[in-house]
Enzyme design. Structure first.
Site, PDB file in Angstrom:
ATOM      1  N   GLU A  69      34.784  49.370  38.251  1.00 16.46           N
ATOM      2  CA  GLU A  69      34.930  49.331  39.359  1.00 16.46           C
ATOM      3  C   GLU A  69      36.346  48.270  39.531  1.00 16.46           C
ATOM      4  OE1 GLU A  69      33.514  47.891  42.771  1.00 16.46           O
ATOM      5  OE2 GLU A  69      33.966  48.933  44.166  1.00 16.46           O
ATOM      6  N   LYS A 142      37.235  55.978  46.755  1.00 15.65           N
ATOM      7  CA  LYS A 142      35.702  54.975  47.737  1.00 15.65           C
ATOM      8  C   LYS A 142      35.929  55.378  49.400  1.00 15.65           C
ATOM      9  CE  LYS A 142      33.149  50.698  47.142  1.00 15.65           C
ATOM     10  NZ  LYS A 142      33.331  49.346  46.866  1.00 15.65           N
ATOM     11  N   CYS A 183      30.649  52.208  43.435  1.00 12.42           N
ATOM     12  CA  CYS A 183      30.397  51.159  44.045  1.00 12.42           C
ATOM     13  C   CYS A 183      29.246  50.550  45.507  1.00 12.42           C
ATOM     14  CB  CYS A 183      30.784  49.435  43.926  1.00 12.42           C
ATOM     15  SG  CYS A 183      30.068  47.410  43.827  1.00 12.42           S
TER      16      CYS A 183
END
Length: 274
Positions: A69, A142, A183
């Site tokens: 990331e 995300k 994440c």
């Protein structure tokens, strides 16, 4: 696979699929390369480091390479907008171009970790997937933004500068169907369960967890999502240093486990939804 805080980042790949794993006809085993990178404030330096790490993974036999990331950019609000790229304008997107060229020149699939994307006046934390022909196969923004406030320790809100993605991402590749998360997406088992239900063979979660939460939770979350979907064995790991980890994925082991313990048939959806 463990994860470290910024400036070093790492990602974990765990296997997840439908009960009857539909393995690609031409492959049951392959090698995956996970690149852990030290991030600097110089984008060109970060690009060069990533390119070298991809090459190192390929030289070890990797057919799928995954980056971390925010690997082209320090994880700081001072840099996100400055380093952001509009992927629709490839001539002005050096990160996009490098990943495309690397995938094509090595003939591999690349999950490009995540980088800041600029689109229609918004910033997104975005992962791009490239096929062996160098073409963009999928783009994941995300979904779950990391907002945290621990008094006396850390306050950080991704939602102050990033817009959230609004859809899951599943992409068919030459090594199988891949579900993408970034994440904090890993904290939500519903996303992994959705990917399994849609036949994903692999789920990739590029991550850059901070010390406050990462040390305690990152490995636990990875193993939890893997165990949820009947694949909880750690097959490779590293420390916090910049490195490339290469390991073999064997679909047949997952298929055997799911045949022996058919959890999908044992689920009681009639109760869960009541």
């Amino acid at each position: 696979m463990m994860a470290s805080s910024t400036p070093s980042s790492i990602e974990h790949t765990m296997l997840a699929a439908s009960e009857q794993l539909q393995v690609p006809s031409n492959i049951t085993k392959f090698k995956i390369g996970l690149c852990q990178l030290s991030v600097t404030s110089e984008k060109n330096q970060n690009l060069a480091c990533a390119r070298n790490s991809i090459k190192a993974a390929v030289e070890c036999g990797a057919r799928l390479v995954v980056l971390p990331e925010m690997w082209n950019c320090p994880y700081s609000n001072d840099y996100f907008a400055k380093f952001a790229e509009d992927f629709e304008n490839e001539d002005a997107s050096p990160t996009f171009s490098m990943l495309s060229e690397a995938a094509c020149s090595h003939g591999i699939t690349i999950v490009g970790g995540s980088v800041p994307e600029s689109s229609d006046g918004q910033l997104y934390n975005t992962s791009c997937v490239f096929g062996p022909d160098g073409k963009l196969k999928a783009k994941h923004r995300k979904i779950h933004l990391f907002d945290i406030e621990i008094p006396g320790d850390i306050t950080f809100k991704e939602s102050d500068f990033f817009a959230a993605g609004d859809k899951p991402t599943i992409v068919d590749t030459d090594v199988g169907r891949i579900g993408i998360g970034i994440c904090h997406d890993i904290r939500f088992p519903e996303l992994a369960a959705l990917y399994r239900a849609k036949g994903a063979h692999i789920i990739c979660y590029p991550g850059a967890f901070n010390i406050s939460t990462g040390e305690l939770l990152w490995e636990v979350m990875q193993r939890a999502r893997a165990a949820d979907n009947q694949s909880g064995e750690i097959i490779a790991t590293s420390g916090h240093e910049e490195t490339v980890v290469v390991a073999e994925i064997d679909y047949s082991k997952i298929e055997l486990q799911r045949k022996g313990l058919p959890l999908d048939k044992q689920k009681r959806a009639d109760i869960y939804l009541s």
